[in-house]
Design a protein around this motif. Structure first.
Motif, short mmCIF file in Angstrom:
data_model
loop_
_atom_site.label_atom_id
_atom_site.label_comp_id
_atom_site.label_asym_id
_atom_site.label_seq_id
_atom_site.Cartn_x
_atom_site.Cartn_y
_atom_site.Cartn_z
N ALA A 47 0.83 -1.21 0.00
CA ALA A 47 0.00 0.00 0.00
C ALA A 47 0.87 1.26 0.00
N VAL A 48 1.91 1.28 0.82
CA VAL A 48 2.78 2.46 0.89
C VAL A 48 3.54 2.65 -0.42
N VAL A 49 4.12 1.57 -0.95
CA VAL A 49 4.90 1.67 -2.18
C VAL A 49 4.02 2.15 -3.34
N PHE A 50 2.86 1.54 -3.51
CA PHE A 50 2.01 1.91 -4.64
C PHE A 50 1.29 3.23 -4.43
N ALA A 51 0.96 3.57 -3.20
CA ALA A 51 0.37 4.89 -2.94
C ALA A 51 1.37 5.99 -3.26
N THR A 52 2.64 5.76 -2.90
CA THR A 52 3.69 6.73 -3.23
C THR A 52 3.84 6.86 -4.74
N GLY A 53 3.87 5.71 -5.43
CA GLY A 53 3.95 5.74 -6.89
C GLY A 53 2.75 6.41 -7.52
N GLY A 54 1.56 6.17 -6.99
CA GLY A 54 0.35 6.80 -7.51
C GLY A 54 0.34 8.30 -7.31
N LEU A 55 0.78 8.75 -6.13
CA LEU A 55 0.84 10.20 -5.88
C LEU A 55 1.87 10.86 -6.79
N ARG A 56 2.99 10.20 -6.99
CA ARG A 56 4.01 10.74 -7.89
C ARG A 56 3.46 10.84 -9.32
N ALA A 57 2.74 9.80 -9.75
CA ALA A 57 2.16 9.82 -11.09
C ALA A 57 1.13 10.95 -11.23
N LEU A 58 0.34 11.17 -10.18
CA LEU A 58 -0.63 12.28 -10.23
C LEU A 58 0.07 13.63 -10.32
N LEU A 59 1.16 13.80 -9.57
CA LEU A 59 1.91 15.05 -9.65
C LEU A 59 2.51 15.25 -11.03
N LEU A 60 3.07 14.18 -11.61
CA LEU A 60 3.64 14.28 -12.96
C LEU A 60 2.55 14.57 -13.99
N ALA A 61 1.38 13.97 -13.82
CA ALA A 61 0.28 14.23 -14.75
C ALA A 61 -0.15 15.69 -14.69
N ARG A 62 -0.15 16.23 -13.51
CA ARG A 62 -0.55 17.63 -13.33
C ARG A 62 0.49 18.57 -13.93
N GLU A 63 1.78 18.26 -13.73
CA GLU A 63 2.85 19.12 -14.22
C GLU A 63 3.04 19.02 -15.73
N ARG A 64 2.96 17.81 -16.27
CA ARG A 64 3.34 17.60 -17.67
C ARG A 64 2.16 17.31 -18.59
N ALA A 65 0.99 17.11 -18.03
CA ALA A 65 -0.23 16.82 -18.81
C ALA A 65 -0.01 15.64 -19.77
N GLU A 66 0.59 14.58 -19.27
CA GLU A 66 0.79 13.37 -20.06
C GLU A 66 -0.18 12.31 -19.57
N ALA A 67 -0.97 11.75 -20.49
CA ALA A 67 -2.06 10.83 -20.13
C ALA A 67 -1.57 9.55 -19.47
N HIS A 68 -0.39 9.06 -19.85
CA HIS A 68 0.06 7.79 -19.27
C HIS A 68 0.30 7.92 -17.77
N HIS A 69 0.57 9.14 -17.28
CA HIS A 69 0.75 9.31 -15.83
C HIS A 69 -0.57 9.08 -15.09
N LEU A 70 -1.67 9.51 -15.69
CA LEU A 70 -2.98 9.24 -15.06
C LEU A 70 -3.25 7.74 -15.02
N HIS A 71 -2.89 7.04 -16.09
CA HIS A 71 -3.08 5.59 -16.10
C HIS A 71 -2.21 4.93 -15.02
N HIS A 72 -0.96 5.40 -14.87
CA HIS A 72 -0.10 4.86 -13.82
C HIS A 72 -0.71 5.11 -12.45
N ALA A 73 -1.32 6.27 -12.25
CA ALA A 73 -1.95 6.57 -10.96
C ALA A 73 -3.13 5.63 -10.71
N VAL A 74 -3.97 5.41 -11.72
CA VAL A 74 -5.09 4.49 -11.56
C VAL A 74 -4.56 3.08 -11.25
N GLY A 75 -3.55 2.64 -11.98
CA GLY A 75 -2.97 1.33 -11.74
C GLY A 75 -2.37 1.20 -10.34
#
Length: 194
Positions: free
Chosen positions: A68-96
């Motif tokens: 939970a901690v490892v993937f929650a950290t990865g999901g939050l990072r992906a959300l931040l990257l999606a917000r900064e760079r507007a790249e769709a694959h980051h949103l998919h990584h966050a959902v995953g």
């Protein structure tokens, strides 16, 4: 993972191979492609560890919180990257990543060697599990479409929709799409065992 051990070991093999390929791809491509490959590698290798049959490796009590901690950290990072760079694959990584958190927490309460269906109650929330199944089913269909060549080039080679071909095997769009397809199918299989 709870469910048939053969399915678990097949998922381990597929996800580990996918994660390893993605790790090798981190060295090739542009910066955005390398970031995507790192996210794919984390997801693939994490899925491989989570797919180990529960009868083989009992991760209680430390497994669910660690995943939970490892993937929650990865999901939050992906959300931040999606917000900064507007790249769709980051949103998919966050959902995953958040789906992996959900599965880790849902599966932590099920008996070892069995699955949630043994008590006739599903692990997790059926509505959320259903929504994730729909999301990943649509993702798998889109990934299959990404593997189909768009048109033949002047030399008769297939021209791929995502980007022009590059030399070397480390970054090939069809292999990247095949890896993402594999992970999507793996997520579907893991969600079905809840």
């Amino acid at each position: 993972m709870h469910g048939p051990p053969l399915v678990g070991w097949l998922l381990v093999a597929l996800c580990a191979a996918t994660g390893a390929y993605c790790l090798l791809s981190v060295r090739a491509g542009a910066a955005g492609e390398r970031r995507a490959a790192r996210g794919d590698a984390l997801m693939g290798l994490g899925m491989a560890v989570m797919a180990v049959p529960a009868a083989t490796l009992d991760t209680r009590p430390w497994g669910a919180p660690l995943f939970a901690v490892v993937f929650a950290t990865g999901g939050l990072r992906a959300l931040l990257l999606a917000r900064e760079r507007a790249e769709a694959h980051h949103l998919h990584h966050a959902v995953g990543a958040f789906a992996m958190v959900y599965m880790a927490l849902a599966m932590s309460g099920t008996p070892v060697g069995g699955h949630a269906g043994a008590s006739h109650e599903p692990a997790g929330t059926p509505l959320l599990t259903g929504l994730l199944l729909v999301y990943f089913a649509v993702y798998v269909v889109r990934a299959v479409a990404g593997l189909v060549p768009v048109m033949a080039g002047p030399s008769g080679e297939a021209a791929w929709a995502d980007s022009p071909p590059r030399p070397g095997w480390q970054w090939r769009p069809e292999l990247t799409n095949a890896c993402r397809l594999t992970m999507g199918i793996g997520m579907l299989a893991m969600l079905l065992t809840l």
